[in-house]
Design a protein around this motif. Structure first.
Motif, short mmCIF file in Angstrom:
data_model
loop_
_atom_site.label_atom_id
_atom_site.label_comp_id
_atom_site.label_asym_id
_atom_site.label_seq_id
_atom_site.Cartn_x
_atom_site.Cartn_y
_atom_site.Cartn_z
N ARG A 49 15.77 36.09 75.03
CA ARG A 49 17.10 35.56 75.28
C ARG A 49 17.86 36.57 76.15
O ARG A 49 17.71 37.77 75.96
CB ARG A 49 17.86 35.36 73.97
CG ARG A 49 17.14 34.47 72.98
CD ARG A 49 17.83 33.14 72.82
NE ARG A 49 17.15 32.30 71.88
CZ ARG A 49 17.53 32.05 70.64
NH1 ARG A 49 18.62 32.62 70.16
NH2 ARG A 49 16.84 31.24 69.87
N GLU B 131 28.66 37.07 73.91
CA GLU B 131 27.58 36.08 73.86
C GLU B 131 26.49 36.53 72.89
O GLU B 131 25.97 35.73 72.12
CB GLU B 131 26.97 35.87 75.25
CG GLU B 131 27.85 35.17 76.23
CD GLU B 131 27.23 35.12 77.62
OE1 GLU B 131 26.05 35.50 77.80
OE2 GLU B 131 27.94 34.70 78.56
N GLU C 281 27.69 36.10 69.31
CA GLU C 281 27.66 34.69 68.91
C GLU C 281 26.24 34.27 68.51
O GLU C 281 26.04 33.62 67.49
CB GLU C 281 28.17 33.83 70.06
CG GLU C 281 28.33 32.37 69.71
CD GLU C 281 28.91 31.59 70.87
OE1 GLU C 281 28.33 30.54 71.21
OE2 GLU C 281 29.95 32.02 71.42
N MET C 282 25.25 34.66 69.30
CA MET C 282 23.86 34.33 68.98
C MET C 282 23.42 35.03 67.69
O MET C 282 22.78 34.42 66.83
CB MET C 282 22.95 34.75 70.14
CG MET C 282 21.49 34.39 69.97
SD MET C 282 20.46 35.49 68.96
CE MET C 282 20.81 37.07 69.65
#
Length: 134
Positions: free
Chosen positions: A43, A50, A53-54
């Protein structure tokens, strides 16, 4: 340049993470499972927001590898012994979750550290932990 990490999703066992419960007013910790088989995928993130959040959306059968595979960006992950037992012609797309199959990304990365408090002592504060690693 993007921050790259690898997410491992375990098929067997279905839970990789620690389980923490409260029993008789005491926190009890149960270890996570030792992964036998699953999948992996790289990823990429442009910002730490970001990434955060993941990270918050990971499920109990998922784990982070703060490196990237030396081969394809997606595939199947098995134990070292299962990989070694596979005929060479069937190994394509399979890796083991070991240092032999992962490397550091050429770009920016994330340094993860886990400092567990002693069983009979207090947890360290952020202010006292940072000087220990710097």
């Amino acid at each position: 340049m993007a921050i790259k990490v690898t997410v491992i999703s375990s098929d067997e066992p279905r839970r990789l993470t620690k389980r923490i419960t409260l029993q008789n007013e005491e926190l009890m910790t149960e270890s996570g499972g030792h992964m036998l088989r699953g999948t992996y995928a790289v990823r990429a993130f442009e910002t730490l927001a970001e990434f955060s959040e993941m990270l918050g959306a990971l499920r109990t059968n998922e784990a982070m590898v703060y490196g990237v595979p030396t081969g394809p960006a997606v595939g199947v992950v098995v134990t070292k012994s299962n990989l070694a037992a596979m005929p060479k012609e069937k190994r394509e797309g399979h890796i083991a979750r070991s240092n032999d199959h992962f490397d550091w990304s050429d770009g920016p990365g994330i340094f993860m550290i886990d400092i567990d408090p002693p069983k009979d002592g207090p947890a360290l504060s952020k202010e006292s932990e940072v000087p220990l690693i710097c």
